[in-house]
Design a protein around this motif. Structure first.
Motif, PDB file in Angstrom:
ATOM      1  N   UNK A   1       0.854  -1.185   0.000  1.00 51.38           N
ATOM      2  CA  UNK A   1       0.000   0.000   0.000  1.00 51.38           C
ATOM      3  C   UNK A   1       0.889   1.234   0.000  1.00 51.38           C
ATOM      4  N   UNK A   2       0.968   1.906  -1.141  1.00 52.14           N
ATOM      5  CA  UNK A   2       1.766   3.118  -1.261  1.00 52.14           C
ATOM      6  C   UNK A   2       0.945   4.132  -2.038  1.00 52.14           C
ATOM      7  N   UNK A   3       0.897   5.366  -1.539  1.00 56.63           N
ATOM      8  CA  UNK A   3       0.112   6.403  -2.204  1.00 56.63           C
ATOM      9  C   UNK A   3       0.729   7.764  -1.920  1.00 56.63           C
ATOM     10  N   UNK A   4       0.760   8.615  -2.922  1.00 59.16           N
ATOM     11  CA  UNK A   4       1.167  10.007  -2.767  1.00 59.16           C
ATOM     12  C   UNK A   4       0.034  10.879  -3.259  1.00 59.16           C
ATOM     13  N   UNK A   5      -0.129  12.038  -2.649  1.00 55.33           N
ATOM     14  CA  UNK A   5      -1.186  12.927  -3.104  1.00 55.33           C
ATOM     15  C   UNK A   5      -1.162  14.269  -2.405  1.00 55.33           C
ATOM     16  N   UNK A   6      -2.216  15.024  -2.634  1.00 53.72           N
ATOM     17  CA  UNK A   6      -2.379  16.329  -2.010  1.00 53.72           C
ATOM     18  C   UNK A   6      -3.721  16.373  -1.290  1.00 53.72           C
ATOM     19  N   UNK A   7      -3.818  17.282  -0.358  1.00 54.46           N
ATOM     20  CA  UNK A   7      -5.072  17.540   0.332  1.00 54.46           C
ATOM     21  C   UNK A   7      -5.135  19.020   0.657  1.00 54.46           C
TER      22      UNK A   7
ATOM     23  N   UNK B   1      -2.758  23.909  -0.404  1.00 57.11           N
ATOM     24  CA  UNK B   1      -2.514  22.548  -0.890  1.00 57.11           C
ATOM     25  C   UNK B   1      -1.332  21.961  -0.135  1.00 57.11           C
ATOM     26  N   UNK B   2      -1.598  20.864   0.555  1.00 53.39           N
ATOM     27  CA  UNK B   2      -0.568  20.172   1.328  1.00 53.39           C
ATOM     28  C   UNK B   2      -0.297  18.821   0.678  1.00 53.39           C
ATOM     29  N   UNK B   3       0.784  18.187   1.062  1.00 55.50           N
ATOM     30  CA  UNK B   3       1.202  16.923   0.441  1.00 55.50           C
ATOM     31  C   UNK B   3       1.240  15.806   1.468  1.00 55.50           C
TER      32      UNK B   3
ATOM     33  N   UNK C   1       2.241  11.362   1.900  1.00 50.74           N
ATOM     34  CA  UNK C   1       2.677  10.056   1.420  1.00 50.74           C
ATOM     35  C   UNK C   1       2.147   9.036   2.413  1.00 50.74           C
ATOM     36  N   UNK C   2       1.456   8.021   1.901  1.00 51.18           N
ATOM     37  CA  UNK C   2       0.908   6.959   2.752  1.00 51.18           C
ATOM     38  C   UNK C   2       1.583   5.653   2.372  1.00 51.18           C
ATOM     39  N   UNK C   3       2.198   5.015   3.343  1.00 54.43           N
ATOM     40  CA  UNK C   3       2.826   3.705   3.161  1.00 54.43           C
ATOM     41  C   UNK C   3       2.207   2.792   4.210  1.00 54.43           C
ATOM     42  N   UNK C   4       1.454   1.812   3.760  1.00 51.33           N
ATOM     43  CA  UNK C   4       0.705   0.982   4.702  1.00 51.33           C
ATOM     44  C   UNK C   4      -0.275   1.853   5.447  1.00 51.33           C
ATOM     45  N   UNK C   5      -0.218   1.816   6.781  1.00 51.76           N
ATOM     46  CA  UNK C   5      -1.112   2.674   7.561  1.00 51.76           C
ATOM     47  C   UNK C   5      -0.411   3.928   8.090  1.00 51.76           C
ATOM     48  N   UNK C   6       0.823   4.186   7.673  1.00 55.50           N
ATOM     49  CA  UNK C   6       1.557   5.369   8.112  1.00 55.50           C
ATOM     50  C   UNK C   6       1.366   6.499   7.097  1.00 55.50           C
ATOM     51  N   UNK C   7       0.935   7.640   7.584  1.00 53.00           N
ATOM     52  CA  UNK C   7       0.675   8.796   6.726  1.00 53.00           C
ATOM     53  C   UNK C   7       1.625   9.918   7.137  1.00 53.00           C
ATOM     54  N   UNK C   8       2.410  10.413   6.197  1.00 51.89           N
ATOM     55  CA  UNK C   8       3.294  11.553   6.453  1.00 51.89           C
ATOM     56  C   UNK C   8       2.732  12.753   5.704  1.00 51.89           C
ATOM     57  N   UNK C   9       2.609  13.879   6.408  1.00 54.30           N
ATOM     58  CA  UNK C   9       2.120  15.100   5.769  1.00 54.30           C
ATOM     59  C   UNK C   9       3.172  16.194   5.840  1.00 54.30           C
ATOM     60  N   UNK C  10       3.063  17.148   4.908  1.00 60.07           N
ATOM     61  CA  UNK C  10       3.945  18.306   4.879  1.00 60.07           C
ATOM     62  C   UNK C  10       3.155  19.466   4.292  1.00 60.07           C
ATOM     63  N   UNK C  11       3.213  20.629   4.952  1.00 56.92           N
ATOM     64  CA  UNK C  11       2.423  21.768   4.491  1.00 56.92           C
ATOM     65  C   UNK C  11       3.058  23.085   4.886  1.00 56.92           C
ATOM     66  N   UNK C  12       2.690  24.133   4.151  1.00 58.68           N
ATOM     67  CA  UNK C  12       3.062  25.515   4.473  1.00 58.68           C
ATOM     68  C   UNK C  12       1.789  26.358   4.429  1.00 58.68           C
ATOM     69  N   UNK C  13       0.952  26.278   5.485  1.00 58.45           N
ATOM     70  CA  UNK C  13      -0.250  27.106   5.506  1.00 58.45           C
ATOM     71  C   UNK C  13       0.106  28.579   5.685  1.00 58.45           C
ATOM     72  N   UNK C  14      -0.592  29.434   4.941  1.00 57.40           N
ATOM     73  CA  UNK C  14      -0.444  30.877   5.082  1.00 57.40           C
ATOM     74  C   UNK C  14      -1.833  31.436   5.379  1.00 57.40           C
ATOM     75  N   UNK C  15      -1.949  32.128   6.500  1.00 60.78           N
ATOM     76  CA  UNK C  15      -3.227  32.674   6.958  1.00 60.78           C
ATOM     77  C   UNK C  15      -3.400  34.070   6.364  1.00 60.78           C
ATOM     78  N   UNK C  16      -4.495  34.272   5.643  1.00 70.74           N
ATOM     79  CA  UNK C  16      -4.800  35.599   5.118  1.00 70.74           C
ATOM     80  C   UNK C  16      -5.502  36.436   6.177  1.00 70.74           C
ATOM     81  N   UNK C  17      -6.475  35.812   6.876  1.00 68.65           N
ATOM     82  CA  UNK C  17      -7.229  36.519   7.902  1.00 68.65           C
ATOM     83  C   UNK C  17      -7.737  35.527   8.940  1.00 68.65           C
TER      84      UNK C  17
END
Length: 141
Positions: A7-13, A33-35, A37-53
């Motif tokens: 089980x391997x998956x890459x994507x955005x959310x 848009x954040x990124x 990677x899911x390997x088995x049941x482990x999910x790694x996320x990475x993001x740079x949120x910028x708050x407008x208001x």
């Protein structure tokens, strides 16, 4: 073999930030848009949120929209670390991070104050124009 990668998956959310009542802060769409990677049941996320208001958001801020529901188990809490932050509205002796709720796609944000310990992050501590890099790994259901 029992060690096959099945089980391997890459994507955005779309990452969001809101308060405990569901009042969302306004995000810069370019950075929502954040990124993952899911390997088995482990999910790694990475993001740079910028708050407008921060708009009408108030107390107990949380990251929303994680790509997979986390596992529900009493010992299953995972952290999301913040390695960079700018334009925040808190004192110099402060840091923050988030943890992934059980059976959820939400990660409450915690603020660490040298003088008083930890507390839920308020929207006013984010401020208009705030940005931060957040990443981490959690176990999916």
């Amino acid at each position: 073999s029992t060690n096959l990668l099945d089980d391997y998956e890459e994507g955005t959310f779309t990452i969001g930030v809101s308060d405990v009542s569901g009042n969302a802060v306004t995000m810069n769409g370019t950075y929502s848009t954040a990124h993952y990677t899911k390997i088995g049941n482990m999910v790694h996320i990475n993001a740079l949120p910028v708050i407008t208001s921060i708009a009408s958001a108030g107390s107990d801020c949380r990251i929303t929209g994680l790509p997979f529901t986390s596992k529900s188990h009493t010992t299953n809490y995972s952290t999301l670390s913040v390695g960079y932050a700018a334009s925040m509205n808190y004192t110099d002796d402060t840091n923050f991070a988030a943890y992934v709720n059980q059976n959820s796609t939400i990660a409450p944000m915690r603020i660490f104050k040298l003088s008083t310990g930890t507390a839920q992050m308020e929207a006013s501590e984010l401020s208009d124009g705030a940005e931060f890099v957040i990443s981490g790994t959690y176990i999916a259901a």
